[in-house]
Scaffold this active site. Structure first.
Site, PDB file in Angstrom:
ATOM      1  CE  LYS A 111      13.278   7.793 -25.501  1.00  0.00           C
ATOM      2  NZ  LYS A 111      14.426   6.978 -25.027  1.00  0.00           N
ATOM      3  CD  GLU A 130      11.258  14.093 -30.349  1.00  0.00           C
ATOM      4  OE1 GLU A 130      10.092  14.330 -30.717  1.00  0.00           O
ATOM      5  OE2 GLU A 130      11.531  13.553 -29.271  1.00  0.00           O
ATOM      6  CB  SER A 177      15.139   3.237 -18.751  1.00  0.00           C
ATOM      7  OG  SER A 177      16.491   3.231 -19.170  1.00  0.00           O
TER       8      SER A 177
HETATM    9  C1  LIG Z   1      15.561   7.345 -24.505  1.00  0.00           C
HETATM   10  C2  LIG Z   1      16.030   6.490 -23.402  1.00  0.00           C
HETATM   11  C3  LIG Z   1      16.462   7.032 -22.171  1.00  0.00           C
HETATM   12  C4  LIG Z   1      16.573   8.513 -21.945  1.00  0.00           C
HETATM   13  O1  LIG Z   1      15.384   9.211 -21.989  1.00  0.00           O
HETATM   14  P1  LIG Z   1      14.678   9.792 -20.694  1.00  0.00           P
HETATM   15  O2  LIG Z   1      13.645  10.685 -21.238  1.00  0.00           O
HETATM   16  O3  LIG Z   1      15.729  10.511 -19.888  1.00  0.00           O
HETATM   17  O4  LIG Z   1      14.128   8.641 -19.948  1.00  0.00           O
HETATM   18  C5  LIG Z   1      16.823   6.176 -21.155  1.00  0.00           C
HETATM   19  N1  LIG Z   1      16.798   4.837 -21.328  1.00  0.00           N
HETATM   20  C6  LIG Z   1      16.413   4.275 -22.477  1.00  0.00           C
HETATM   21  C7  LIG Z   1      16.413   2.785 -22.599  1.00  0.00           C
HETATM   22  C8  LIG Z   1      16.022   5.071 -23.563  1.00  0.00           C
HETATM   23  O5  LIG Z   1      15.645   4.502 -24.710  1.00  0.00           O
END
Ligand SMILES: *Cc1c(COP(=O)(O)O)cnc(C)c1O
Length: 395
Positions: A88, A110, A376
């Site tokens: 993010k 948000e 992610s």
């Molecule tokens: C917020 C988040 C997601 C989900 O958000 P996307 O916009 O679908 O990528 C996935 N993995 C992590 C670690 C997050 O913090």
């Protein structure tokens, strides 16, 4: 494939379904993107921040034990190693730099689980902007450690007591704030969702993930993967990873949604798998709604995937068949998380563990495949939930 089109459409999906009061602010944002996003000065500053502050390029790790256990060749793109612990931050830094170019005096954002709030607070602190984060009152309770992190980073956290008191209400409240001062305020949206141009802007800022991974994988294995797998909430890490591979037609792309407790409405957050077309927060996309068009609450063990809609580009990519989407249930996901932690020494975020489960299922059906997984984020933030689930079973 040059999408979105001029109306912000990805095929039938996307667009800009907003009250008239919001149109000037979105027009201004659109003009700012056209002027600055691909300009050499902006890109140089963005790339420099990513390199020296975020810690990019993030590593590409071979996963030898998962490879052996699954009968595959597994690589992990390590967004868990990025500053603040997830992908993010790429988007938050990019949008904050854009806000400065546009002359905004404050950042608003948000947040649901708190990850985008933390990333926004950190980016605003770094770039010398005040930051206000809207967060559903229920999430403020559930995600107390992230609320404290945002406060330490100098942000003001505003609990939202209206609506569903979670992410959807927080987005509505941030849009309201933005309308009241579209020139002085910049709204930094956290995923590839919402009205045009946000899904496009967020994709462009996150596509650094896939560009790096593609290059790193070619350098270390000499070939492109058979499949690229990512978890999908709003869809920003997935589109960021997939985008560089879209025209490599031999590379399969697989998005994994939150299957929660199962297929029933309200039991999951899998908008592509179980949703129907409709408008949510400015975008025509697939959403979890009842037969009257009422948007329904969702369930997932991972707070970051717990959203009733999905970015419009994913709805389009599913429709065209370029990307396949599946879901992983809460228990399948926790099992995959435990396996990665125990055998690779990496504790992924629960969100990311959905992708690990999807990858394992793919490996079982496609022996010997080379698999690239988008990790992610890191799982440290999930310790309270893991204490009530996986760790309880281990006691
Ligand atoms: C917020 C988040 C997601 C989900 O958000 P996307 O916009 O679908 O990528 C996935 N993995 C992590 C670690 C997050 O913090």
């Amino acid at each position: 494939m040059d999408l979105p089109d001029i109306k912000g459409r990805y095929g039938a999906f996307g667009g800009r379904y907003v009250p008239e009061t919001l149109v000037p602010a979105l027009d201004r944002l659109q003009a700012g993107i056209e002027r600055y996003l691909h300009d050499a000065d902006f890109q140089a500053e963005f790339i420099n921040e990513l390199r020296t502050w975020v810690g990019r390029p993030t590593a590409l790790s071979h996963a030898p034990t998962l490879s052996k256990r699954w009968g595959a060749d597994v690589y992990l793109k390590r967004e868990d190693l990025a500053h603040t612990g997830a992908h993010k931050i790429n988007n938050a830094v990019g949008q904050t730099l854009l806000a400065k170019r546009l002359g905004a005096k404050r950042i608003i954002a948000e947040t649901g689980a708190g990850q985008h709030g933390v990333a926004s607070a950190a980016a605003a602190a770094r770039l010398g902007m005040p930051c206000v984060v809207y967060m559903g009152a229920v999430d403020v309770e559930r995600q107390a450690p992230n609320v404290d992190r945002m406060k330490l980073l100098g942000a003001t956290v505003v609990p939202v007591t209206g609506g569903d008191k979670t992410l959807r209400a927080a987005i509505d409240e941030a849009l309201r704030d933005w309308v009241s001062d579209p020139d002085g305020t910049y709204y930094s949206l956290g995923s590839a969702v919402g009205p045009h141009p946000y899904p496009y802007l967020v994709r462009e800022l996150q596509s650094v993930i896939g560009r790096e991974a593609r290059e790193q994988l070619l350098a270390s294995s000499g070939r492109l993967p058979d499949v690229v797998v990512a978890c999908v909430g709003g869809g920003s890490n997935a589109i960021g990873l997939f985008h560089a591979f879209l025209s490599d037609l031999a590379v399969k792309l697989l998005g994994v949604e939150a299957g929660g407790r199962g297929a029933g409405l309200g039991d999951n957050a899998a908008s592509l798998t179980f949703g129907t077309p409709g408008v949510l927060q400015g975008s025509y996309t697939l959403i979890l709604q009842d037969t009257f068009g009422q948007v329904r609450e969702t369930h997932s063990v991972s707070a970051g995937l717990d959203y009733s809609g999905v970015g419009p580009e994913h709805a389009y990519l599913m429709k065209t068949g370029r990307v396949a989407y599946e879901s992983a249930t809460d228990s399948e996901t926790l099992d995959a998380l435990a396996e990665c932690a125990k055998y690779e020494g990496i504790l992924p975020a629960i969100e990311s563990a959905h992708a690990f489960f999807g990858a394992r299922r793919f490996a079982r059906k496609n022996p010997g495949a080379q698999i690239l997984i988008g990790c992610s984020g890191r799982g440290d933030k999930d310790m309270p939930i893991l204490q009530h689930t996986l760790l309880r079973e281990m006691r």
